[in-house]
Scaffold this motif. Structure first.
Motif: not given
Lengths: 303, 678
Positions: A255-258, B38-40, B45-46, B48-58
């Motif tokens: 969000y912050r990046q956007a 619109m930013f949310l 959409r963004m 989908q990849g590393m952030a989700r993986l990071r959360h799973l790793l946590i």
């Protein structure tokens, strides 16, 4: 003409008005009014402000010859003076649902009303015409600029009656205003500008093409930039869209990046379009914001 | 892996706690009116990849931290072989201890041997692990299966002390198998402590297939091999190959052949020659001789040591300086006048008797006194049983009186060899009896199989095989009875059989050496070797001084022998004959020097693949240990889990850190831009 008899609405603070009255509302570019006023005009006139010397050509009124210049140079020059005119202030207030956003205090719409009302009062008080555009899909208002006392009341009443709901019609309203208002007016936009930067850029360029002096009050709260939430939250779209349930810890970074990308694009956009851009936090006092705005527009003293 | 507080493991479902909290957290959401959708939506959409993986790793790190904490609190025990020991207790624990001489290889700094290291670790492990259950010891030097009260006693028992013997690991496993079967042990752990010496394991033996098959049938039995396969560094062994006493006039001297050899796998890499002192001790007189040590070792042939002319029998020793294995640093020997190699041939057929006499008339060692007497069956009463080493019987089985005499003769360690009579014979001896004669026909029968690795038909000293395959058999008399077949004809008829006896040896040969029956006499070599070997074995009890390999039964009647050397505390009676020592019989004045078997000096460890092949298909766990290694087999490893928990928490904290760039921009981001252009 005096407007002192009109009592300002509740969103207009008399103390602020009193403090700002001495600064005055100025245009950055020559305005094209229909009566004499206190703003520069692109047309030469008979004011006390010297504009330039021009060579005499046949047909010029001999009374306007500068005989002192003839005495010094033995040549005929016409001495021209700038014309003073009034300005037409067009207030365009975004009335989309997102203006209902309030971070614990006043909403964006409340702040927009305070800014618009104060500016309308200041403009009318110095003899300028004031108009109002409500830019929203559900609340769309158009009041063309006029400069009589009764018109200010109408404008203030309409400002007070503005409601934020539905989607935004800002882009359409800006294009409409650009075409419908005569050239060289002061267009003040009060909105959160939640539009794609490309679309917004086209609107600004349209207004600038019509030689309007464009000023923007970008109403954006710090919480919308930071997006600091610590637990899953259901975000309800104020413009009527679908709600989103998400964990801010998951999407916060993106969000912050956007948001940063959007703000950077917007900064580039307003610089390219020479827009007088002011970002306003919901916690800011309307008087302070307008004070900065008015002082920034005061003409530079000629040496 | 096992645990000192296994009940705490019941809390393992708490590992799911972070997930449960996460789910509850998701359900306890709040509702926020939001403008910047619109930013949310872009952010979603963004994401989908590393952030989700990071959360799973946590989440994973949090679960790992909880799991590690639970494991740490349950105080796990483990060694270098995680999971080798189950969490449940065995009903019986069998310890198969290799007490061979090579197991005495020491760590020179700690003085701990392979055997003592293994015993110490097993005692510590079993003391902590096995609160109940039967503890059984099977050691390589004794046939007895012993039940122990406590593993703490392991290191102090005489049955676990050092020996100079070799081991028979297949035999030990067979005994373990028999014990488990007989006692219906249920769940059993079998611990084998050994240095994997090839001579002790005999990987080529056919017994392994049967062992594997039998153990595979036992459900709930696990095999643990605590191995010490690392060869010792710079280990030398000394051995006296031959000792003889010579008298010249009024002086006497000993002639000694001494060999010094490198340990298995050493010496071949080269290196500079060095001098090695050999210390000889005879009749309490010591002398030192230096030999040059090369890659092959050192050899001292015919070294002469002068002795008192009146000293007709005695003992001595050769020693080298101390090294990794003290068991092979000293070799005892005894000397005395050799006995007369006397054989008696009882033959009903004169021609066969003469063939036997001729083969026995030539002694293998020149100068040795020998005698071969041919008697007819009627003259059995003339046999001097006391001075005879071997009896050859080619006649019908004798009557009861003579049969008893022969059995006593064999029980005294002598050798009896029976050959078939021509006539009918209804009698039997040692459970065997002759049947009718059979003839090969036109083509003589040849041996289809014979035991070449040992006994009468074994290979000669240089490793060459006897020409047994050239032997031709024309007539033979089938034999019925128990015994170990040493040679078998092509038609599956046994030709040479050894009967089972506690002492001495009894052989049955199904043919005769004469030309009518076989080519034994004509070819000669096999016939001569057979008889001389049997005679050598039979004369051994007659010798007043004998070099013997340490082991069970090396001394026969242990009570009759008294320890001569080395001095110090005498070993327990049950352990007599297992250590390197010199004994003297109290009755007859005989001498016996007991030393380690030769194979213990040279045999190296088996390759890991060979060991794995021996236990193929069995639940077997190999644990390679090093001698002197003080770390326990099983130790508390809760610190490791605590460390893992800390690591998991640190990783989780790092993953939870906010983006620094965003955080630093927060304060500057909101500075209003005034008058962007004008």
């Amino acid at each position: 003409m005096s407007h002192r008899a009109h009592r300002p609405q509740s969103f207009v603070d008399p103390k602020v008005l009193a403090r700002l009255a001495g600064i005055g509302l100025h245009a950055r570019t020559p305005m094209l009014g229909n009566v004499s006023g206190r703003h520069r005009s692109p047309i030469r006139g008979s004011s006390l402000e010297f504009a330039e010397y021009r060579k005499y050509v046949a047909g010029d009124d001999p009374r306007r010859l500068d005989w002192r210049a003839w005495g010094r140079s033995n040549r005929f020059y016409i001495k021209e003076f700038e014309a003073d005119t009034n300005l037409r202030l067009c207030l365009i207030v975004d009335t989309s649902g997102s203006l209902n956003y309030a971070a614990g205090g006043a909403s964006k719409l409340d702040l927009a009303k305070a800014l618009a009302g104060t500016l309308a009062y200041l403009a009318a008080n110095q003899g300028d015409a004031v108009g109002l555009y409500g830019a929203g899909t559900e609340f769309h208002t158009v009041i063309r600029p006029r400069r009589n006392a009764a018109h200010l009341r109408v404008v203030l009443e309409h400002i007070a009656a503005l409601k934020a709901a539905g989607g935004t019609g800002l882009a359409e309203t800006l294009h409409q205003a650009a075409e419908s208002i005569g050239q060289r007016a002061l267009v003040v936009i009060l909105s959160d500008l939640f539009l794609e930067p490309d679309e917004l850029g086209r609107c600004f360029q349209h207004l600038r093409f019509r030689k309007h002096d464009v000023a923007v009050f970008h109403l954006l709260d710090q919480s919308e930039i930071d997006f600091r939430f610590d637990r899953p939250t259901r975000f309800v779209d104020l413009e009527g869209g679908a709600a989103v349930l998400t964990d801010p810890l998951l999407v916060g970074r993106q969000y912050r990046q956007a948001m940063q990308r959007y703000l950077a694009d917007l900064t580039t956009l307003v610089r390219e379009a020479a827009v007088d851009y002011h970002r306003v936090n919901l916690g800011d006092a309307a008087g302070e914001v307008l004070s900065r705005f008015l002082i920034g527009r005061r003409p530079k003293l000629k040496k | 892996m096992s645990f000192l507080q296994p009940l705490i493991l019941a809390a393992l479902p708490l590992i799911a706690l972070p997930v449960i909290i996460h789910l509850i957290h998701q359900r306890r959401h709040r509702t926020v009116p939001w403008a910047a959708m619109m930013f949310l939506l872009q952010a979603k959409r963004m994401n989908q990849g590393m952030a989700r993986l990071r959360h799973l790793l946590i989440l994973l790190m949090r679960m790992a931290a909880v799991g590690a904490l639970i494991f740490a609190l349950s105080r796990p025990l483990a060694g270098g072989w995680w999971g080798g020991i189950g969490m449940t207790e065995a009903d019986a624990t069998l310890i198969l201890l290799d007490r061979s001489a090579s197991m005495e290889t020491q760590d020179l700094q700690t003085g701990e041997s392979r055997r003592s290291t293994a015993l110490g670790k097993l005692a510590a492990l079993l003391d902590g692990e096995r609160a109940g259950g039967r503890l059984v010891l099977i050691d390589s030097a004794d046939d007895t299966v012993r039940t122990l009260e406590s593993p703490r006693a392991l290191a102090d028992l005489p049955f676990t002390s050092a020996t100079a013997t070799s081991a028979d690991l297949p035999g030990m496993l067979e005994r373990a198998m028999a014990h488990l079967t007989a006692n219906d042990a249920g769940r059993a752990d079998v611990w084998i402590c050994s240095d994997l010496a090839e001579n002790d394991w005999d990987p080529g033996s056919g017994r392994w297939a049967a062992i594997r098959e039998q153990f595979a049938r036992l459900k709930g039995t696990r095999l643990f091999l605590l191995a010490y396969p690392q060869p010792p560094a710079n280990n030398l062994s000394v051995r006296v190959a031959n000792v003889s006493r010579h008298t010249t006039g009024k002086t006497a001297e000993l002639s000694l052949d001494v060999e010094v050899r490198h340990g298995a796998g050493e010496g071949a890499s080269g290196g500079t020659a060095r001098h090695l002192p050999l210390e000889f001790e005879v009749n309490n007189v010591r002398s030192v001789v230096e030999v040059e040590l090369d890659e092959q070792g050192a050899s001292l042939q015919g070294h002469r040591l002068p002795i008192d002319a009146k000293l007709e029998a005695g003992w001595g020793s050769v020693a080298i300086p101390g090294d990794a294995n003290p068991q092979d640093n000293r070799f005892h020997f005894v000397f005395a006048e050799p006995p007369v190699r006397r054989a008696v041939i009882v033959a009903e057929e004169a021609q066969a008797g003469e063939a036997f006499r001729l083969a026995l008339a030539i002694p293998p060692e020149p100068g040795r006194e020998h005698a071969a007497q041919v008697l007819s069956p009627a003259r059995v009463g003339e046999i001097d049983w006391e001075t005879t080493g071997m009896l050859i019987w080619q006649a019908p089985f004798p009557g009861e009186l003579v049969a008893d005499q022969i059995e006593r003769f064999v029980s005294a360690g002598r050798v009896a060899m029976f050959w078939p009579p021509e006539g009918p014979d209804d009698g039997s001896l040692f459970g065997s009896h002759w049947t009718g004669w059979e003839t090969a026909g036109e083509t003589p029968a040849q041996l289809a199989w014979w035991r070449g690795e040992a006994d009468l038909l074994g290979h000669v000293g240089n490793g060459d095989a006897l020409p047994v395959d050239e032997l031709k058999t024309y007539r033979w008399r089938a034999l019925e009875g128990p015994g170990t077949v040493l040679a078998r004809l092509a038609n599956d008829q046994p030709l040479l059989v050894r009967a089972a006896t506690d002492q001495g040896a009894v052989y049955f040969c199904a043919t005769l050496p004469t030309a009518r029956c076989s080519s034994l006499e004509r070819d000669g070599v096999v016939f001569y070797a057979m008889l001389q070997r049997a005679l050598t074995e039979g004369c051994r009890p007659l010798a007043t001084a004998s070099q013997r390999e340490a082991g069970r039964g090396a001394l026969g009647d242990r009570d009759d022998w008294s320890l001569v050397a080395p001095g110090g505390d005498a070993a327990a009676l049950s352990q007599r004959g297992l250590q390197s020592a010199v004994f003297r019989s109290e009755s007859g004045g005989n001498w016996a020097a007991l030393n380690r078997p030769k194979a213990e000096d040279t045999a190296g460890p088996m390759p890991a693949a060979t060991v794995d092949a021996l236990f193929a298909g069995l639940p077997y766990q190999r644990i390679d240990d090093t001698v002197g290694n003080a770390s326990p087999l099983a130790r508390e490893i809760w610190r490791m889990f605590l460390l893992a928990m800390l690591v998991a928490l640190i990783v989780e904290a790092v993953l939870c850190l906010p983006d620094r760039r965003v955080a630093s921009k927060r304060t500057s981001e909101f500075a209003p831009a005034t008058g962007a252009a004008g």
